[in-house]
Design a protein around this motif. Sequence first.
Motif, PDB file in Angstrom:
ATOM      1  N   LEU A 118       0.894  -1.137   0.050  1.00 12.76           N
ATOM      2  CA  LEU A 118      -0.032   0.028  -0.208  1.00 12.76           C
ATOM      3  C   LEU A 118       0.939   1.329   0.065  1.00 12.76           C
ATOM      4  CD1 LEU A 118      -2.797  -1.049   2.406  1.00 12.76           C
ATOM      5  CD2 LEU A 118      -2.852  -0.819   0.046  1.00 12.76           C
ATOM      6  N   THR A 119       1.755   1.212   0.941  1.00  9.58           N
ATOM      7  CA  THR A 119       2.559   2.706   0.871  1.00  9.58           C
ATOM      8  C   THR A 119       4.036   2.177   1.592  1.00  9.58           C
ATOM      9  OG1 THR A 119       1.902   2.968   3.345  1.00  9.58           O
ATOM     10  CG2 THR A 119       0.502   4.018   1.767  1.00  9.58           C
ATOM     11  N   ARG A 120       4.795   3.051   1.230  1.00  5.98           N
ATOM     12  CA  ARG A 120       6.227   2.802   1.647  1.00  5.98           C
ATOM     13  C   ARG A 120       6.768   3.581   2.618  1.00  5.98           C
ATOM     14  NH1 ARG A 120      10.250   2.605  -1.665  1.00  5.98           N
ATOM     15  NH2 ARG A 120       8.941   2.225  -3.549  1.00  5.98           N
ATOM     16  N   PRO A 121       7.693   3.073   3.285  1.00  3.17           N
ATOM     17  CA  PRO A 121       8.334   3.732   4.641  1.00  3.17           C
ATOM     18  C   PRO A 121       8.872   5.146   4.019  1.00  3.17           C
ATOM     19  CG  PRO A 121       9.121   1.655   4.497  1.00  3.17           C
ATOM     20  CD  PRO A 121       8.419   1.956   3.357  1.00  3.17           C
ATOM     21  N   ARG A 122       8.492   6.126   4.967  1.00  4.93           N
ATOM     22  CA  ARG A 122       8.894   7.438   4.658  1.00  4.93           C
ATOM     23  C   ARG A 122       9.339   8.393   5.822  1.00  4.93           C
ATOM     24  NH1 ARG A 122       4.084   6.159   4.056  1.00  4.93           N
ATOM     25  NH2 ARG A 122       2.150   7.446   4.967  1.00  4.93           N
ATOM     26  N   VAL A 123       9.808   9.357   5.647  1.00  6.90           N
ATOM     27  CA  VAL A 123      10.137  10.496   6.584  1.00  6.90           C
ATOM     28  C   VAL A 123       9.860  11.721   6.234  1.00  6.90           C
ATOM     29  CG1 VAL A 123      12.091  11.310   8.104  1.00  6.90           C
ATOM     30  CG2 VAL A 123      12.170   9.070   7.569  1.00  6.90           C
ATOM     31  N   ILE A 124       9.168  12.638   6.962  1.00  9.87           N
ATOM     32  CA  ILE A 124       8.760  13.857   6.551  1.00  9.87           C
ATOM     33  C   ILE A 124       9.414  14.772   7.673  1.00  9.87           C
ATOM     34  CG2 ILE A 124       6.963  15.572   6.455  1.00  9.87           C
ATOM     35  CD1 ILE A 124       6.633  13.406   4.551  1.00  9.87           C
ATOM     36  N   ILE A 125      10.420  15.503   7.143  1.00 11.73           N
ATOM     37  CA  ILE A 125      11.390  16.511   7.979  1.00 11.73           C
ATOM     38  C   ILE A 125      10.589  17.979   7.756  1.00 11.73           C
ATOM     39  CG2 ILE A 125      13.496  17.555   8.617  1.00 11.73           C
ATOM     40  CD1 ILE A 125      14.712  14.794   7.059  1.00 11.73           C
ATOM     41  N   THR A 145      12.071  -4.965  -0.144  1.00  9.08           N
ATOM     42  CA  THR A 145      13.526  -5.079  -0.640  1.00  9.08           C
ATOM     43  C   THR A 145      14.261  -5.579   0.770  1.00  9.08           C
ATOM     44  OG1 THR A 145      14.158  -2.981   0.285  1.00  9.08           O
ATOM     45  CG2 THR A 145      13.585  -3.021  -1.807  1.00  9.08           C
ATOM     46  N   THR A 146      15.297  -6.239   0.321  1.00  9.17           N
ATOM     47  CA  THR A 146      16.294  -6.936   1.283  1.00  9.17           C
ATOM     48  C   THR A 146      16.648  -5.774   2.565  1.00  9.17           C
ATOM     49  OG1 THR A 146      18.310  -6.524   0.117  1.00  9.17           O
ATOM     50  CG2 THR A 146      16.957  -8.652  -0.082  1.00  9.17           C
ATOM     51  N   GLN A 147      16.669  -4.727   2.232  1.00 10.29           N
ATOM     52  CA  GLN A 147      17.071  -3.666   3.256  1.00 10.29           C
ATOM     53  C   GLN A 147      16.092  -2.844   3.659  1.00 10.29           C
ATOM     54  OE1 GLN A 147      18.206  -3.195   0.013  1.00 10.29           O
ATOM     55  NE2 GLN A 147      18.208  -1.169  -0.726  1.00 10.29           N
ATOM     56  N   GLY A 148      14.837  -3.050   3.312  1.00  9.84           N
ATOM     57  CA  GLY A 148      13.684  -2.285   3.789  1.00  9.84           C
ATOM     58  C   GLY A 148      13.630  -2.187   5.324  1.00  9.84           C
ATOM     59  N   GLU A 149      13.337  -3.070   5.950  1.00  8.94           N
ATOM     60  CA  GLU A 149      13.283  -3.105   7.389  1.00  8.94           C
ATOM     61  C   GLU A 149      14.509  -2.485   8.179  1.00  8.94           C
ATOM     62  OE1 GLU A 149      10.595  -3.879   9.336  1.00  8.94           O
ATOM     63  OE2 GLU A 149       9.599  -4.982   7.857  1.00  8.94           O
ATOM     64  N   ALA A 150      15.593  -2.862   7.561  1.00  8.80           N
ATOM     65  CA  ALA A 150      16.772  -2.243   8.368  1.00  8.80           C
ATOM     66  C   ALA A 150      16.931  -0.734   7.967  1.00  8.80           C
ATOM     67  CB  ALA A 150      18.082  -3.006   7.836  1.00  8.80           C
ATOM     68  N   ALA A 151      16.650  -0.313   7.013  1.00  8.47           N
ATOM     69  CA  ALA A 151      16.639   0.876   6.678  1.00  8.47           C
ATOM     70  C   ALA A 151      15.593   1.836   7.582  1.00  8.47           C
ATOM     71  CB  ALA A 151      16.389   1.291   5.327  1.00  8.47           C
ATOM     72  N   TYR A 152      14.661   1.349   7.818  1.00  9.14           N
ATOM     73  CA  TYR A 152      13.556   2.030   8.697  1.00  9.14           C
ATOM     74  C   TYR A 152      13.952   2.195  10.193  1.00  9.14           C
ATOM     75  CZ  TYR A 152       9.089   2.823  11.211  1.00  9.14           C
ATOM     76  OH  TYR A 152       8.319   3.363  12.235  1.00  9.14           O
ATOM     77  N   GLU A 153      14.495   1.002  10.425  1.00 15.12           N
ATOM     78  CA  GLU A 153      15.135   0.917  11.867  1.00 15.12           C
ATOM     79  C   GLU A 153      16.025   1.859  12.165  1.00 15.12           C
ATOM     80  OE1 GLU A 153      15.646  -3.022  12.751  1.00 15.12           O
ATOM     81  OE2 GLU A 153      13.662  -3.548  12.620  1.00 15.12           O
ATOM     82  N   ALA A 154      17.030   1.898  11.109  1.00 17.61           N
ATOM     83  CA  ALA A 154      18.343   2.877  11.018  1.00 17.61           C
ATOM     84  C   ALA A 154      17.709   4.229  10.952  1.00 17.61           C
ATOM     85  CB  ALA A 154      19.266   2.553   9.920  1.00 17.61           C
TER      86      ALA A 154
END
Length: 164
Positions: A118-125, A145-154
């Motif tokens: 539905l939607t992708r992880p995102r950051v609003i600054i 993607t393989t790095q999706g969860e890790a990127a969100y947590e980082a």
Amino acid sequence: MDSGESFPTRRGTAYLTDRAVRFEESLPGLVKRLYSGYWKGGTWWRKLMFVSYLLAYPVAVWSLSTVYQRGGFPFVTATVGLLAVLLVLDYARGFRSPDRIPLDSIEGVSITRGRKALTRPRVIIRYSKGGSTYKRRVNLPSLYTTQGEAAYEAVETAFRERGL
């Protein structure tokens, strides 16, 4: 340059240092991120998604040009006009795309995990500049993607450590 952390974005890399958030994003960065996240993912369906991403834009341009050549000028005009209106509305809502945002100008950070399919992880600054408040949307790699969860947590950890 002062020390800091980096995290992947959809179109490249963001660097969070002691002074600023800096973005290095480009079309080659997008293709590189898609390649590493989908093609190198190892499963057949991730490879299929990578090929689909690569073919989507050329197929869309080809389809619009074919419709235009066959007398579909109103449809093509409406499609391009709608895209232009959406870009203008985003701009009117305060969204900008600076390559660098000083940390002392950041008023708030909103991190959304998104939902698969539905939607992708995102950051609003939210940041201030010249007496006005603006926003910068940063799309993160898809959760597929393989790095999706890790990127969100980082991203979550990096901004939390800085009190943002």
